[in-house]
Design an enzyme around this catalytic site. Structure first.
Site, PDB file in Angstrom:
ATOM      1  N   ARG A 192       0.860  -1.196   0.000  1.00 55.73           N
ATOM      2  CA  ARG A 192       0.000   0.000   0.000  1.00 55.73           C
ATOM      3  C   ARG A 192       0.888   1.235   0.000  1.00 55.73           C
ATOM      4  O   ARG A 192       1.339   1.681   1.036  1.00 55.73           O
ATOM      5  CB  ARG A 192      -0.873  -0.039   1.249  1.00 55.73           C
ATOM      6  CG  ARG A 192      -1.767   1.169   1.439  1.00 55.73           C
ATOM      7  CD  ARG A 192      -2.626   1.012   2.693  1.00 55.73           C
ATOM      8  NE  ARG A 192      -3.440   2.186   2.956  1.00 55.73           N
ATOM      9  CZ  ARG A 192      -2.986   3.268   3.621  1.00 55.73           C
ATOM     10  NH1 ARG A 192      -1.723   3.311   4.069  1.00 55.73           N
ATOM     11  NH2 ARG A 192      -3.772   4.298   3.825  1.00 55.73           N
ATOM     12  N   LYS A 233      -3.100   6.393   8.948  1.00 54.62           N
ATOM     13  CA  LYS A 233      -3.915   6.902   7.839  1.00 54.62           C
ATOM     14  C   LYS A 233      -4.674   8.096   8.386  1.00 54.62           C
ATOM     15  O   LYS A 233      -5.431   7.979   9.357  1.00 54.62           O
ATOM     16  CB  LYS A 233      -4.892   5.821   7.368  1.00 54.62           C
ATOM     17  CG  LYS A 233      -5.910   6.247   6.299  1.00 54.62           C
ATOM     18  CD  LYS A 233      -6.764   5.050   5.891  1.00 54.62           C
ATOM     19  CE  LYS A 233      -8.056   5.451   5.207  1.00 54.62           C
ATOM     20  NZ  LYS A 233      -8.010   5.631   3.780  1.00 54.62           N
ATOM     21  N   SER A 248     -12.872  -2.422   1.775  1.00 53.42           N
ATOM     22  CA  SER A 248     -13.018  -1.734   3.064  1.00 53.42           C
ATOM     23  C   SER A 248     -14.489  -1.399   3.274  1.00 53.42           C
ATOM     24  O   SER A 248     -15.116  -0.831   2.381  1.00 53.42           O
ATOM     25  CB  SER A 248     -12.240  -0.405   3.061  1.00 53.42           C
ATOM     26  OG  SER A 248     -10.891  -0.627   2.795  1.00 53.42           O
TER      27      SER A 248
END
Ligand code: TZP
Ligand code: ICP
Ligand code: MG
Length: 219
Positions: A43, A143, A114
């Protein structure tokens, strides 16, 4: 993919990009897998993340390490990269494109989505998601633009709604709270910093796996 196989692979789902790592990403991944991480997601996101060429090169290098360790290699968001590397799967968020269209374009790959509530979960499963990423469970500084911290409630709500699909919790998860995440209904835990920022990623991964296994035994 078969539910039970995937549930086993979700136990310790390590996620990282170059920005998350204290040491060289390849070394961190090698150690995390040695410690028992069961699934990996590349990611590459955030302020100052790698350029497309650098990202492709790192992705290839991390894919090789996963291949050597027989752990599936998942790409976050970037379907073109996933296809060009013939990675094992893709993880997308609610805003990363039309789920039905993505599902039909990679029918034989692992597709994770998600979700933040029962409605999003049921929509994702109807569209063919193989597993659900649920969070943030706890506060996270990894995040910056997460939805509201949800604690265990959504995990419990999803199971109470009769959802039996593979679910992984994410957000602020560590060895200290992993057991409770499993008890609340997750099949595994997704972590970034608990492994990527640890001075000993191998030890971090094995500690997480031990807590997850204990949680699975207790259910
Ligand atoms: C990608 C993502 N999605 C919800 S929270 C999060 C970050 C998880 O990072 P950490 O495991 O370091 O809290
Ligand atoms: C946001 C995310 C939620 N869950 C998982 C598994 N990966 C992600 N990138
Ligand atoms: Mg996304």
């Amino acid at each position: 993919m078969e539910y039970n196989t995937l549930k086993l692979q979700l136990k310790v789902y390590f996620i990282m990009g170059s920005l998350n790592c204290r040491a060289e990403p390849e070394l961190v991944l090698e150690q995390a897998l040695k410690g028992g991480a069961t699934l990996f997601q590349y990611r590459e996101k955030g302020e100052g993340c790698l350029s497309p060429d650098q990202k492709n090169a790192l992705a290839l290098s991390l894919q090789k390490i996963c291949g050597k360790n027989h752990v599936p290699f998942i790409i976050n968001d970037d379907i073109d990269l996933m296809i060009s590397l013939n990675a094992d799967g893709l993880h997308i968020g609610q805003e990363d494109g039309d789920l039905n269209q993505i599902r039909s374009s990679i029918p034989d790959k692992i597709l994770g989505v998600s979700v933040h509530n029962v409605e999003e979960a049921e929509d994702a499963l109807r569209a063919g998601a193989d597993y659900l990423g649920v969070g943030p469970i706890f506060d996270t500084s990894t995040k910056m633009d997460t939805r509201d911290v949800m604690g265990f409630s959504v995990l419990k709500e999803l199971r109470a709604a009769g959802i039996t699909a593979p679910i992984v919790g994410i957000g602020g998860i560590s060895e200290e709270n992993a057991f409770e995440v499993i008890e609340a209904g997750a099949d595994g835990v997704s972590v970034i910093s608990a492994i990527s920022q640890h001075v000993n990623p191998e030890k971090a991964a094995s500690g997480l796996l031990e807590r997850v296994e204990k949680g699975l035994e207790s259910k």
